[in-house]
Motif scaffolding. Structure first.
Motif, PDB file in Angstrom:
ATOM      1  N   SER A  25       0.826  -1.212   0.000  1.00  0.00           N
ATOM      2  CA  SER A  25       0.000   0.000   0.000  1.00  0.00           C
ATOM      3  C   SER A  25       0.859   1.262   0.000  1.00  0.00           C
ATOM      4  CB  SER A  25      -0.947   0.011   1.202  1.00  0.00           C
ATOM      5  OG  SER A  25      -0.215  -0.068   2.408  1.00  0.00           O
ATOM      6  N   GLU A  26       1.954   1.254   0.765  1.00  0.00           N
ATOM      7  CA  GLU A  26       2.871   2.396   0.781  1.00  0.00           C
ATOM      8  C   GLU A  26       3.579   2.537  -0.554  1.00  0.00           C
ATOM      9  OE1 GLU A  26       3.794   4.952   3.059  1.00  0.00           O
ATOM     10  OE2 GLU A  26       1.827   4.312   3.745  1.00  0.00           O
ATOM     11  N   ASN A  27       4.024   1.411  -1.089  1.00  0.00           N
ATOM     12  CA  ASN A  27       4.700   1.419  -2.380  1.00  0.00           C
ATOM     13  C   ASN A  27       3.784   1.976  -3.463  1.00  0.00           C
ATOM     14  OD1 ASN A  27       7.247   0.882  -3.291  1.00  0.00           O
ATOM     15  ND2 ASN A  27       6.901  -1.272  -3.682  1.00  0.00           N
ATOM     16  N   ALA A  28       2.521   1.540  -3.463  1.00  0.00           N
ATOM     17  CA  ALA A  28       1.551   2.006  -4.455  1.00  0.00           C
ATOM     18  C   ALA A  28       1.302   3.509  -4.300  1.00  0.00           C
ATOM     19  CB  ALA A  28       0.248   1.225  -4.315  1.00  0.00           C
ATOM     20  N   HIS A  30       3.409   5.780  -3.071  1.00  0.00           N
ATOM     21  CA  HIS A  30       4.602   6.489  -3.543  1.00  0.00           C
ATOM     22  C   HIS A  30       4.660   6.482  -5.061  1.00  0.00           C
ATOM     23  CE1 HIS A  30       6.970   6.858   0.319  1.00  0.00           C
ATOM     24  NE2 HIS A  30       5.943   6.107   0.664  1.00  0.00           N
ATOM     25  N   LEU A  31       4.359   5.326  -5.660  1.00  0.00           N
ATOM     26  CA  LEU A  31       4.388   5.204  -7.113  1.00  0.00           C
ATOM     27  C   LEU A  31       3.354   6.132  -7.747  1.00  0.00           C
ATOM     28  CD1 LEU A  31       5.473   3.812  -9.652  1.00  0.00           C
ATOM     29  CD2 LEU A  31       3.700   2.082  -9.320  1.00  0.00           C
ATOM     30  N   ALA A  36       2.067  10.850 -10.968  1.00  0.00           N
ATOM     31  CA  ALA A  36       1.348  12.121 -11.109  1.00  0.00           C
ATOM     32  C   ALA A  36       2.319  13.253 -11.407  1.00  0.00           C
ATOM     33  CB  ALA A  36       0.552  12.412  -9.842  1.00  0.00           C
ATOM     34  N   LYS A  37       3.451  13.252 -10.714  1.00  0.00           N
ATOM     35  CA  LYS A  37       4.467  14.288 -10.919  1.00  0.00           C
ATOM     36  C   LYS A  37       5.041  14.195 -12.336  1.00  0.00           C
ATOM     37  CE  LYS A  37       8.584  16.235  -8.782  1.00  0.00           C
ATOM     38  NZ  LYS A  37       9.557  16.102  -7.693  1.00  0.00           N
ATOM     39  N   MET A  38       5.312  12.955 -12.790  1.00  0.00           N
ATOM     40  CA  MET A  38       5.869  12.774 -14.129  1.00  0.00           C
ATOM     41  C   MET A  38       4.871  13.169 -15.211  1.00  0.00           C
ATOM     42  SD  MET A  38       8.319   9.464 -14.159  1.00  0.00           S
ATOM     43  CE  MET A  38       7.255   8.369 -13.262  1.00  0.00           C
ATOM     44  N   TYR A  51       7.443   1.507 -15.425  1.00  0.00           N
ATOM     45  CA  TYR A  51       6.354   1.290 -14.483  1.00  0.00           C
ATOM     46  C   TYR A  51       5.284   0.329 -14.996  1.00  0.00           C
ATOM     47  CZ  TYR A  51       8.345   5.181 -11.909  1.00  0.00           C
ATOM     48  OH  TYR A  51       9.186   5.988 -11.210  1.00  0.00           O
ATOM     49  N   LYS A  52       5.512  -0.354 -16.111  1.00  0.00           N
ATOM     50  CA  LYS A  52       4.459  -1.168 -16.715  1.00  0.00           C
ATOM     51  C   LYS A  52       3.951  -2.267 -15.778  1.00  0.00           C
ATOM     52  CE  LYS A  52       7.317  -4.476 -19.198  1.00  0.00           C
ATOM     53  NZ  LYS A  52       7.661  -5.017 -20.486  1.00  0.00           N
TER      54      LYS A  52
END
Length: 115
Positions: A25-28, A30-31, A36-38, A51-52
């Motif tokens: 859940s934390e990894n998701a 952060h990803l 969103a930033k990218m 990220y596929k």
């Protein structure tokens, strides 16, 4: 592990490996923030390829996440380790080292700094 065959690592007699565990859940989360930033900056096709695996449906992404850690553990087992360290943030926000409390409320302190 191919990275440890790099000439840089051959200079050392011992190398410390500390696995930092992060719940799915934390990894998701952060990803999602990175994506969103990218996308705000114009997501490149290279980043999309990177990220596929994490674009899979949630149950499949959880399986992939578990397998990444399992693969890492299998790779570590090939070494003659003097010690293995695992760092993890508990659900309550405590920082743990090999399941022992290292810093209570670590993530809460970090959140205050990052805002």
């Amino acid at each position: 592990m191919l990275i440890l065959q790099h000439p840089f690592f051959k200079r050392f007699k011992r190398i410390l490996v500390n696995t930092v565990r992060c719940e799915y859940s934390e990894n998701a989360r952060h990803l999602s923030a990175r994506k969103a930033k990218m996308s705000a900056n114009g997501l490149t096709s290279q980043a999309q390829l990177r990220y596929k695996y994490f674009q899979a449906p949630d149950p499949m992404a959880q399986v992939i996440h578990q397998e990444l850690y399992a693969s890492w553990e299998r790779s570590l087992s090939l070494f003659e380790s003097a010690a293995l360290f695992t760092t993890q943030v508990s659900e309550s926000g405590d920082l743990l080292l090999n399941s022992s409390l290292l810093v209570a409320g670590w993530s809460k302190r970090f959140q205050r700094i990052s805002y």
